[in-house]
Design a protein around this motif. Sequence first.
Motif, mmCIF file in Angstrom:
data_model
loop_
_atom_site.group_PDB
_atom_site.id
_atom_site.type_symbol
_atom_site.label_atom_id
_atom_site.label_comp_id
_atom_site.label_asym_id
_atom_site.label_seq_id
_atom_site.Cartn_x
_atom_site.Cartn_y
_atom_site.Cartn_z
ATOM 1 N N ASN A 262 0.824 -1.204 0.000
ATOM 2 C CA ASN A 262 0.000 0.000 0.000
ATOM 3 C C ASN A 262 0.862 1.260 0.000
ATOM 4 N N THR A 263 2.113 1.130 0.405
ATOM 5 C CA THR A 263 3.008 2.286 0.460
ATOM 6 C C THR A 263 3.752 2.503 -0.858
ATOM 7 N N ILE A 264 3.581 1.593 -1.818
ATOM 8 C CA ILE A 264 4.268 1.710 -3.101
ATOM 9 C C ILE A 264 3.326 2.353 -4.101
ATOM 10 N N THR A 329 -8.187 -13.304 -6.538
ATOM 11 C CA THR A 329 -8.582 -12.639 -5.298
ATOM 12 C C THR A 329 -8.612 -11.145 -5.570
ATOM 13 N N GLU A 330 -9.666 -10.485 -5.163
ATOM 14 C CA GLU A 330 -9.926 -9.099 -5.558
ATOM 15 C C GLU A 330 -8.902 -8.127 -4.990
ATOM 16 N N ASN A 331 -8.543 -7.148 -5.820
ATOM 17 C CA ASN A 331 -7.702 -6.018 -5.401
ATOM 18 C C ASN A 331 -6.285 -6.408 -5.005
ATOM 19 N N ASP A 332 -5.739 -7.397 -5.651
ATOM 20 C CA ASP A 332 -4.355 -7.809 -5.380
ATOM 21 C C ASP A 332 -3.417 -6.701 -5.865
ATOM 22 N N LEU A 333 -2.693 -6.079 -4.951
ATOM 23 C CA LEU A 333 -1.834 -4.947 -5.289
ATOM 24 C C LEU A 333 -0.625 -5.366 -6.121
ATOM 25 N N ARG A 334 -0.299 -6.643 -6.120
ATOM 26 C CA ARG A 334 0.893 -7.107 -6.823
ATOM 27 C C ARG A 334 0.761 -7.034 -8.336
ATOM 28 N N LYS A 335 -0.458 -7.085 -8.841
ATOM 29 C CA LYS A 335 -0.654 -7.099 -10.289
ATOM 30 C C LYS A 335 -0.059 -5.861 -10.947
ATOM 31 N N GLU A 336 -0.195 -4.719 -10.312
ATOM 32 C CA GLU A 336 0.314 -3.475 -10.879
ATOM 33 C C GLU A 336 1.701 -3.115 -10.359
ATOM 34 N N ARG A 337 2.166 -3.788 -9.326
ATOM 35 C CA ARG A 337 3.447 -3.417 -8.731
ATOM 36 C C ARG A 337 4.572 -4.399 -9.046
ATOM 37 N N TYR A 338 4.233 -5.611 -9.422
ATOM 38 C CA TYR A 338 5.250 -6.618 -9.683
ATOM 39 C C TYR A 338 5.525 -6.826 -11.168
ATOM 40 N N VAL A 339 4.596 -6.444 -12.026
ATOM 41 C CA VAL A 339 4.736 -6.687 -13.462
ATOM 42 C C VAL A 339 4.980 -5.355 -14.162
ATOM 43 N N ILE A 340 6.132 -5.247 -14.819
ATOM 44 C CA ILE A 340 6.476 -4.014 -15.535
ATOM 45 C C ILE A 340 5.589 -3.881 -16.769
ATOM 46 N N ARG A 341 5.081 -2.699 -17.015
ATOM 47 C CA ARG A 341 4.235 -2.458 -18.184
ATOM 48 C C ARG A 341 5.054 -1.832 -19.317
ATOM 49 N N SER A 342 4.787 -2.310 -20.523
ATOM 50 C CA SER A 342 5.398 -1.727 -21.717
ATOM 51 C C SER A 342 4.572 -0.538 -22.172
ATOM 52 N N LYS A 343 5.189 0.344 -22.938
ATOM 53 C CA LYS A 343 4.395 1.434 -23.514
ATOM 54 C C LYS A 343 3.534 0.928 -24.662
ATOM 55 N N ASN A 417 -2.611 -15.567 5.878
ATOM 56 C CA ASN A 417 -3.360 -14.316 6.015
ATOM 57 C C ASN A 417 -2.478 -13.202 6.570
ATOM 58 N N GLU A 418 -1.590 -13.541 7.483
ATOM 59 C CA GLU A 418 -0.638 -12.542 7.985
ATOM 60 C C GLU A 418 0.179 -11.965 6.838
ATOM 61 N N PHE A 419 0.621 -12.827 5.937
ATOM 62 C CA PHE A 419 1.403 -12.389 4.790
ATOM 63 C C PHE A 419 0.573 -11.571 3.820
ATOM 64 N N ARG A 420 -0.619 -12.037 3.488
ATOM 65 C CA ARG A 420 -1.431 -11.395 2.450
ATOM 66 C C ARG A 420 -1.929 -10.016 2.867
ATOM 67 N N ARG A 421 -1.992 -9.732 4.150
ATOM 68 C CA ARG A 421 -2.423 -8.401 4.580
ATOM 69 C C ARG A 421 -1.483 -7.312 4.076
ATOM 70 N N PHE A 422 -0.257 -7.676 3.728
ATOM 71 C CA PHE A 422 0.705 -6.708 3.196
ATOM 72 C C PHE A 422 0.645 -6.616 1.669
ATOM 73 N N ARG A 423 -0.240 -7.380 1.057
ATOM 74 C CA ARG A 423 -0.337 -7.425 -0.406
ATOM 75 C C ARG A 423 -1.682 -6.953 -0.920
ATOM 76 N N PRO A 425 -5.296 -4.092 -0.111
ATOM 77 C CA PRO A 425 -5.719 -2.871 0.585
ATOM 78 C C PRO A 425 -6.046 -3.142 2.054
ATOM 79 N N LEU A 426 -6.206 -2.064 2.794
ATOM 80 C CA LEU A 426 -6.329 -2.181 4.240
ATOM 81 C C LEU A 426 -7.592 -2.905 4.689
ATOM 82 N N ASN A 427 -8.566 -3.056 3.790
ATOM 83 C CA ASN A 427 -9.801 -3.750 4.147
ATOM 84 C C ASN A 427 -9.741 -5.241 3.825
ATOM 85 N N TYR A 428 -8.528 -5.791 3.766
ATOM 86 C CA TYR A 428 -8.354 -7.205 3.418
ATOM 87 C C TYR A 428 -9.170 -8.112 4.340
#
Length: 522
Positions: A262-264, A329-343, A417-423, A425-428
Motif C-alpha cells: 500500500n506504500t508503493i 482474489t480481488e484487489n491484489d496490489l501485486r498485479k500493478e506493482r510486480y509486473v512491468i508495463r510496456s508502452k 493471512n498474515e502475509f497477504r495483509r501486506f499485499r 488494501p487495508l480492508n483485506y
Amino acid sequence: MKQRIIFLCIVSLILGSCGDFLEPKSKSEFVPKDANSLSELLLGEAYPRNDITELNVFLHLLDDDIAPAPYQEVQVGSDANRWYAPYTWQSNMYDIMGSAGEKYTNLYSSYYALILGANAILDYVDDINDDKNAINSVKAQALALRGFLYFNLINIFGTPYNYDKTALGVPLKLNSGIEESELKRNTVEEVYVQIIKDLLEAERLYKTLPSDQQWQPNKRTSLPMVHLLLSRAYLYMEEWEKAATFANHVITNGNFHLLDLNTIKTYSEEDPSIPSYINYHSYTTSSEVIWVYGNITDVTKYVYNASASTNDHPFFRASKELMNCFDETENDLRKERYVIRSKFQIINEDNELEAMPSAFGKINVSSKAYYQPVATNDAFGRSLRLSEAYLNFCEAKAMLYKAGVANAGQEALNTLNEFRRFRFPLNYQNENITDPEKLITFIHNERRRELCFEDHRWFDLRRWGMPQIQHTWHPDAQSTLVYTLKEHDPGYTIPLPPDALELNNLLEQNPLAPAPRNGINL
C-alpha cells in the motif's frame, strides 16, 4: 599442513585440470595471508555478483508465466531462433541458438567456475592464522555459496528430487585439487545430501559469530540466507517439518519485515513522473531483502526490447494465465506493482486498450518512457526475500495438514493471512480454507503471484508433478504454432551443453525429448 600454494594456481592450473570442465579465470598472482584477503577473493571468485552475467539467463523462457507478444518482424541482422529454441523446449536448443548467432549461455560451466572459487577458499582457509571469527565467517560464506550454486545446478540439469532422486544429477566437485580422472555425475540424492551438509555446516559456523555479524546488508551471505535456503531445499525434498522450521527462523528474524505494498505508488496518468515500480531486490528500498545476487540483463534478455520506436515492442509478455491469477482474489496490489508495463498497448480480454504486461518485473527501472531496465553498481537482478519464507512455511504446513497433522492447516492459514495483509488494501478479508487440497492449490497460486519472474516458477512446476504446459509461437504474421511440454516430459530437465560433454567424456547426457519438437498449427 598442506603445501602452501599461490592462489592463482587454484583458479588457473587446477581449474584447467579437473577434467577440463572449467577454464582458468585469472592470471594475476596473489598469496592470501589473512581472512580478509580470502574474503575479498571469495567475493571475486565465488559470488554471483551483479556484474556477472550468464546465470539462469533463459530459464524464464521455459515456464507458463510467459507468452508471445503480438507478431512483429525481427530486426535485420537478428534471428528469432535464439529465443525460439529454449521457449519451445527444443532438445537441441544450444545448436539452434548457436546457428542463430547467439553465444548461448553455458550455465554448467558458469556455475562450476563459481563453485571452484568457493572450493579454493575452503581448501586454503585452514592454513590462515587469523581471528577465529574472521575465519569462521569466510568458511560459512564459502559453504553457503557452494550450497546455493549446487542447488541451482541440480534443479536445472537433474530431475526433480521428488520424482526420481536416484537419477543422474551433476558431478560433485568438492575441492580445488587436480583430479586424476574426469568426474561422473552424482545422483540427485547425493547432490542434495551435499547441499544440506554444506548449509548446515554454514549455519553452525554463523552461529559462532556475534549476532551483529550473522547478517549485514552488505551483499554477503548470512545466517538467515542459509536458513531460507535450507527451508527451500527441504521443501523440494518434501521434508515438511524441517522446511517449516527453517522458514520460521527467517520469519521471526527481527532484521526483516514484510513490505506493505500500500506504500508503493503506482503509475498515474495525471502525473507520469510518479515512479510505478521500485527495485524489490534492494536493501535500501525493501525491508524484505535477505541477500542480493545476479545481473539485471539475465532477467531481461529476450523479454525486453530496448528500441524506443513506438512500432517496436518486446517479443514476449506476461501470460494471460499469470495475469488472471492475480484476479482470483480481488484487489491484489501485486498485479500493478510486480509486473512491468510496456508502452506498447494491446486489447485486453475486456476489449479495452491497456499497456502490455511485460515478462519481467521487480527490478531497477527508469520511470521515464516505458520503464527501461537500468543497471547500476547497486542494482541486482534477484534476491532472497522474506516473502519466500512465509510461502515455504505455508506450503510445508499445508502438506502436513494433508498428511493428517490437525493443527498444521490452521498454522498455514494464519501465516498465509498474515502475509497477504501486506499485499492487499487495508480492508483485506482473511481467507478461510479448510479443505487440504484447496489450501495447497491456493498456496501454489500464491507462490506464482508473489514470486513471479524470480526463477521460482520453473522449479516449482518441476516439483509439483511437471504438468503439461503449452507455448504459442508466431513464425509469421499469419500463423500461430502451439508447442506442448507434456506431463513428465524429458524437456523438464535441461540438456547438458555440448561443451560440457566434449570436455568430460564421463558425462552422460540427460534423456531428451524428440528432436525437433514440432508445433501444431492453431
